[in-house]
Structure formats: C-alpha cells, structure tokens
Design a protein around this motif. Structure first.
Motif, PDB file in Angstrom:
ATOM      1  N   GLN A   1       9.466  33.876  60.250  1.00  0.00           N
ATOM      2  CA  GLN A   1       9.470  32.882  61.257  1.00  0.00           C
ATOM      3  C   GLN A   1      10.875  32.500  61.745  1.00  0.00           C
ATOM      4  OE1 GLN A   1       8.275  29.369  58.913  1.00  0.00           O
ATOM      5  NE2 GLN A   1       6.241  29.585  59.856  1.00  0.00           N
ATOM      6  N   THR A   2      10.798  32.297  63.069  1.00  0.00           N
ATOM      7  CA  THR A   2      12.000  31.975  63.682  1.00  0.00           C
ATOM      8  C   THR A   2      12.348  30.409  64.059  1.00  0.00           C
ATOM      9  OG1 THR A   2      12.046  34.257  65.039  1.00  0.00           O
ATOM     10  CG2 THR A   2      13.336  32.258  65.950  1.00  0.00           C
ATOM     11  N   ILE A   3      13.182  29.906  63.806  1.00  0.00           N
ATOM     12  CA  ILE A   3      13.555  28.607  63.999  1.00  0.00           C
ATOM     13  C   ILE A   3      14.582  28.451  65.059  1.00  0.00           C
ATOM     14  CG2 ILE A   3      14.354  26.495  63.193  1.00  0.00           C
ATOM     15  CD1 ILE A   3      13.164  27.158  60.241  1.00  0.00           C
TER      16      ILE A   3
ATOM     17  N   SER B   1       4.861  36.685  57.060  1.00  0.00           N
ATOM     18  CA  SER B   1       5.994  35.952  56.445  1.00  0.00           C
ATOM     19  C   SER B   1       7.300  35.823  56.913  1.00  0.00           C
ATOM     20  CB  SER B   1       5.987  36.758  54.964  1.00  0.00           C
ATOM     21  OG  SER B   1       6.824  37.866  55.003  1.00  0.00           O
TER      22      SER B   1
ATOM     23  N   ASN C   1      16.343  33.584  62.008  1.00  0.00           N
ATOM     24  CA  ASN C   1      15.126  34.080  61.341  1.00  0.00           C
ATOM     25  C   ASN C   1      15.138  34.500  60.181  1.00  0.00           C
ATOM     26  OD1 ASN C   1      14.129  35.325  64.001  1.00  0.00           O
ATOM     27  ND2 ASN C   1      16.402  35.655  64.207  1.00  0.00           N
TER      28      ASN C   1
ATOM     29  N   LEU D   1       9.580  26.535  66.581  1.00  0.00           N
ATOM     30  CA  LEU D   1       9.373  27.396  65.261  1.00  0.00           C
ATOM     31  C   LEU D   1       8.141  28.519  65.968  1.00  0.00           C
ATOM     32  CD1 LEU D   1       9.069  27.884  62.247  1.00  0.00           C
ATOM     33  CD2 LEU D   1       7.023  26.436  62.241  1.00  0.00           C
ATOM     34  N   TYR D   2       8.350  29.551  65.449  1.00  0.00           N
ATOM     35  CA  TYR D   2       7.798  30.536  65.973  1.00  0.00           C
ATOM     36  C   TYR D   2       7.376  31.693  64.974  1.00  0.00           C
ATOM     37  CZ  TYR D   2       9.831  29.527  70.445  1.00  0.00           C
ATOM     38  OH  TYR D   2      10.040  28.809  71.589  1.00  0.00           O
ATOM     39  N   ASN D   3       6.038  32.073  64.600  1.00  0.00           N
ATOM     40  CA  ASN D   3       5.874  32.842  63.702  1.00  0.00           C
ATOM     41  C   ASN D   3       5.807  34.326  64.280  1.00  0.00           C
ATOM     42  OD1 ASN D   3       5.029  31.236  61.821  1.00  0.00           O
ATOM     43  ND2 ASN D   3       3.254  30.594  62.629  1.00  0.00           N
ATOM     44  N   VAL D   4       6.690  35.417  63.862  1.00  0.00           N
ATOM     45  CA  VAL D   4       7.139  36.395  64.510  1.00  0.00           C
ATOM     46  C   VAL D   4       6.534  37.739  63.574  1.00  0.00           C
ATOM     47  CG1 VAL D   4       8.874  35.645  65.732  1.00  0.00           C
ATOM     48  CG2 VAL D   4       9.369  36.485  63.606  1.00  0.00           C
TER      49      VAL D   4
ATOM     50  N   SER E   1      12.846  35.689  56.747  1.00  0.00           N
ATOM     51  CA  SER E   1      11.854  36.245  56.130  1.00  0.00           C
ATOM     52  C   SER E   1      11.601  35.426  54.578  1.00  0.00           C
ATOM     53  CB  SER E   1      12.195  37.643  55.682  1.00  0.00           C
ATOM     54  OG  SER E   1      11.028  38.489  54.981  1.00  0.00           O
ATOM     55  N   TYR E   2      10.439  35.112  54.187  1.00  0.00           N
ATOM     56  CA  TYR E   2      10.235  34.547  53.159  1.00  0.00           C
ATOM     57  C   TYR E   2       9.918  35.618  51.757  1.00  0.00           C
ATOM     58  CZ  TYR E   2       9.500  30.337  55.840  1.00  0.00           C
ATOM     59  OH  TYR E   2       9.561  29.307  56.847  1.00  0.00           O
TER      60      TYR E   2
END
Length: 490
Positions: free
Chosen positions: A133-135, A131, A477, A125-128, A479-480
């Motif tokens: 994130q990349t899983i 809001s 990827n 899991l990466y915070n890119v 976006s929330y």
C-alpha cells in the motif's frame, strides 16, 4: 505614545543596533508609536531560532488537534480585542473604521477555519500491489519567511500565519515598516495563547535588510510574499538559486467590464466601490473601467457626479467614506502617476489633486480621480497605481472587451457586470485572472483559492490550497510482507 519591540524566541526585544522608527497616523501626521527597527543581524537571529525550534519538533510534531487548540485560542483572544485592534488599524493605516472592523473579523475567521481544517480526516491510501500500500501524508515544510504589505496589515498577516502554524511550521513575520502596530498586537495575542517560544518570531525593518535576509537565508525553507511585482520577481530569482518554495501574491490592474444592459445606477455604484474602497489601495481593485460604447457618455457623466460627492476624511470619522493614502511617499507616487496621465494625453475628468486645508494639510489625502480618453499603451492603463485613480476605456463589442481586459501583464482579478448571464459567464471565463466576479466585487470566501495569473503571482492562498502551500506531501510505500525481488541472478 506606544513603544513597540520585536518578538524573537518568546522574548520582546529591541534591535541589535538599538535603532528606532517613528510610525505616524497618515490622516494627520501625528506620531503613534516608536518601533524597534530591525537589521540583518536581527533577521539572522530570528531565522536561527525558528530553525532550531522547528528541528526540536516542539511544534511540528504536535498532534493536529493540539495545534488546532492554539489556533482557536488565538481567534478567541482576537475576538476579545477586536474593537481595539480595529481602531489601531484605522489610526496606523488610515482606512475606514468599518473596513478595519471587517478585517479583524476576517482574521478571526481565518484562524478558526484552519484550526477546523486540520482536524478533518486527511491523507490518501492506494493499493498498488499484492500486500503493498501507498500512503500519502502531509508534513510541514520547515522555516517560513512571511512578508506582508501595509494595505491590510492584520488580515494579510493572519492569512499567512494561520496556515503556516496549522501545517506545523515555524516562521518569521516581517510587516511593512509603515504599518507594524497590529502585527505587534497579534504577536502579543500569540504569546498570550501559549504558542511555544521560537515558533512565531516578529522582526520589523526595511526590505533591503530584514526582508533580503529572510529571502536569502539557506535556513529558510519557504517564502510567502504579498506585495509589488518587481520585489516578487527578485524573490523568485533568489529562490530559484536554492530551489526554495515560494508563494507570491503580486500586483494587479484589474478590469471591470460593464455591458449596456445594466441598470446604470447600480453599475455606477459598484464601479465606485470596486476602485475607491480603501482609497484604491487594494491589490484586486478594479482600476480599469471598461464601458460599452452605447452607454459610455451617460455612464461617465453619472460616475463623475457621484465621485465628486465622495466624503474624504479620517477613518475614525463616521461621516468619512474614503481615507488618506498610507504615507507621504506613497501619496507622491500616486500624484506622480496623475501627472504622467495628463502628459500622456488622457483627459483628467475628475479630481487629480492632493486635498489640503481645513484639517487636511497634515494628512496624505488625494481626491477621487478619473481619467477618460485613455489608450491601452498609456502607463496609467498598464501600470499599477495603487491609489484612488480610475482609468476608463471604451469598447464596441464582447470581443474587444475581452481583448482590452487581458491587455496587461497582470492577471489578479476582474469582473463583468451584465444581465445576460450566458454572456457574462462566457466573458468572465475568458478573463485571464485568478479571482473574478459577476455583478459584484470584493466578495471573497476563505475556503476558495486566492492568487493570480501572469505577473500577478505564483501559487494560491486561502482554503485547502493555502494549507497545501505550507505543506509537503510525502509518499510512504509499505509492504506488509518482505519477499525477494528476484531481479538479479544468484
């Protein structure tokens, strides 16, 4: 005598052509089984079934924990039949019964390992961004063609099947034509374990028909092959045209470097085991023995003395130490290399003959063979013989030892026997090989990668590396909260 069939779409069947093949005991020539001889049409059928089954999601979409239960069940059933499987392996392959028992235990461990591995926490899991994130997730590749050799029939099949199943793939297995018996027994276990029909498919037959279709079919997503380098190179050519994923474990001509500071008795004992185990029919066998000049003569004298005392016989005889070669065809290949070595000018210091008479006449036995006074350019030094033939090279210093060790197109394995651990580590790090040892040999753990440099292969098996070879990594990827990008003007 056993009559063995193929396994396609959860059903046992003969080939479309109804052709059969005899399978014999290499120790005495006795018929062991009549086996269904598959064809291109049988391979096409099995591939189509595997494709349809994969697309259905019946296996690929199962939770990891559910797949793990099936793998544990396979391991349990292998354990229940371990003694019978080991005896069948010995009768079909010719190897020592103790070695066959070890193979079965390693196969059990392989299924248990991958069952446990896929139930561990997995993913990245990466915070890119704000809001976003990349899983990174692991997904099965699809339909896999698994082609395995005759020297470790059950174990090599398990090394491929366990990670292929664990990752969620469907597959077709082609065992060697001369050693299919334990593969059939393994599929009986897979069926008994309840693996859904169409997930695991078994087709016996020749490489130029069944094997070719398994490589060339556009319905196949991945090919895993263990065998000769020339065949591996052909697979690479075909795979390149389709950008098909491959894993190849190929030939070897592995060096065993012995420095002068060793206890000679210990080093000699290891040198014998490193090559003559399984009659030299091991991809990682230390078929080149490099000895430091100052101990060369003493070492060789003791080595030959010990080699002449090796007890050659049937694998199920507890007094035997080395068994037959797997087939008459392979025996003739090995004997031909011995003749090549003599013609090239190497000194035949030990063995070199087929063993006949006194119960050996119907088996494929070759004496433990040692060549001395070899040159690096000789074919017996450069080419994989895959039999009980050891070639000896002499070196003056560390630099020459490393140069000789790396002077082949292969790079599967290698070892250093040296009591100076600083030197040993310095040398072993310079050996161009994927599997190496210091002061030991043939020691392996299922958690570590298995594969070679140079023309010894592509990719790695075993461990997490093996699971990766049967998996695709997907980047997702998220976006929330969707919002305008603002790249283009209104």
């Amino acid at each position: 005598m056993m009559e063995l069939k193929m396994y396609i779409d959860g059903k046992w069947c003969n080939s479309v052509s109804e052709e059969k093949r005899e399978v014999k005991n290499p120790a005495n020539g006795e018929r062991l089984a009549i086996v269904a001889e598959g064809s291109t049409e049988d391979a096409k059928c099995a591939i189509s079934v595997a494709r349809r089954t994969f697309n259905s999601g019946i296996w690929s979409q199962l939770p990891f924990k559910t797949r793990a239960k099936y793998l544990h069940k396979i391991a349990d059933l292998l354990e229940e039949e371990a003694d019978d499987l080991a005896m069948l392996e010995t009768l079909n392959n010719g190897k020592m019964l103790l070695a066959a028992k070890t193979d079965v235990q390693n196969a059990i461990e392989c299924f248990r390992y991958y069952a446990s591995l896929i139930t561990q926490p997995e993913g990245e899991l990466y915070n890119v961004g704000d809001s976003v994130q990349t899983i990174v997730t692991r997904e099965p590749i699809g339909v896999c063609s698994l082609i395995v050799p005759w020297n470790f029939p059950l174990l090599m099949a398990s090394w491929q099947i366990a990670p292929a199943l664990a990752a969620g793939n469907t597959f077709i297995l082609k065992p060697s034509e001369v050693t299919p018996i334990t593969a059939v027994k393994l599929f009986e276990i897979i069926e008994k374990a309840g693996v859904p029909a169409g997930v695991a498919n078994l087709v016996m037959g020749a490489g130029n028909s069944v094997g070719s279709e398994m490589v060339e079919s556009k319905l196949v997503d991945k090919v895993a092959f263990i065998g000769g380098t020339k065949t591996g190179q052909n697979i690479m050519r075909v795979a390149a045209e389709q950008t098909k994923k491959i894993t190849l474990e190929l030939g070897g001509k592995s060096p065993n470097i012995v420095f002068a500071d060793n206890d000679i008795e210990i080093a000699v004992d290891n040198a014998l085991f490193n090559l003559f185990f399984n009659s030299g029919q091991v991809c990682t066998a230390a078929s080149r023995l490099l000895i430091e000049e100052s101990i060369h003569d003493q070492f060789v004298e003791r080595l030959i003395e010990r080699a002449r005392k090796i007890v050659v016989g049937q694998g199920n005889n507890p007094k035997s130490e080395m068994g037959p070669l797997v087939s008459e065809e392979h025996m003739q290949k090995v004997l031909n290399y011995i003749e090549i070595g003599k013609k090239e000018g190497a000194t035949l210091a030990c063995g070199g003959n087929r063993i006949v008479g006194n119960g050996y006449e119907d088996g494929f036995f070759v004496e433990p063979t040692i060549f001395t006074n070899t040159r690096p350019d000789m074919r017996i030094v450069q080419e994989e013989i895959f039999g009980p033939v050891l070639v000896i090279q002499k070196f003056k210093d560390e630099e020459e030892a490393i140069n000789l060790a790396n002077d082949t197109v292969f790079g599967l394995a290698g070892s250093v026997f040296c009591q100076d651990m600083e030197k040993a580590m310095r040398v072993v790090r310079q050996i161009q090989a994927g599997i190496t040892w210091v002061n030991c040999y043939h020691v392996a753990t299922i958690q570590a990668p298995w594969g070679g440099y140079k023309q010894s292969g592509v990719g790695r098996g075993l461990g997490m590396f093996g699971l990766d070879e049967f998996s695709e990594k997907k980047q997702i990827n998220i976006s929330y909260k969707a919002k305008p990008v603002g790249w283009f003007s209104n």
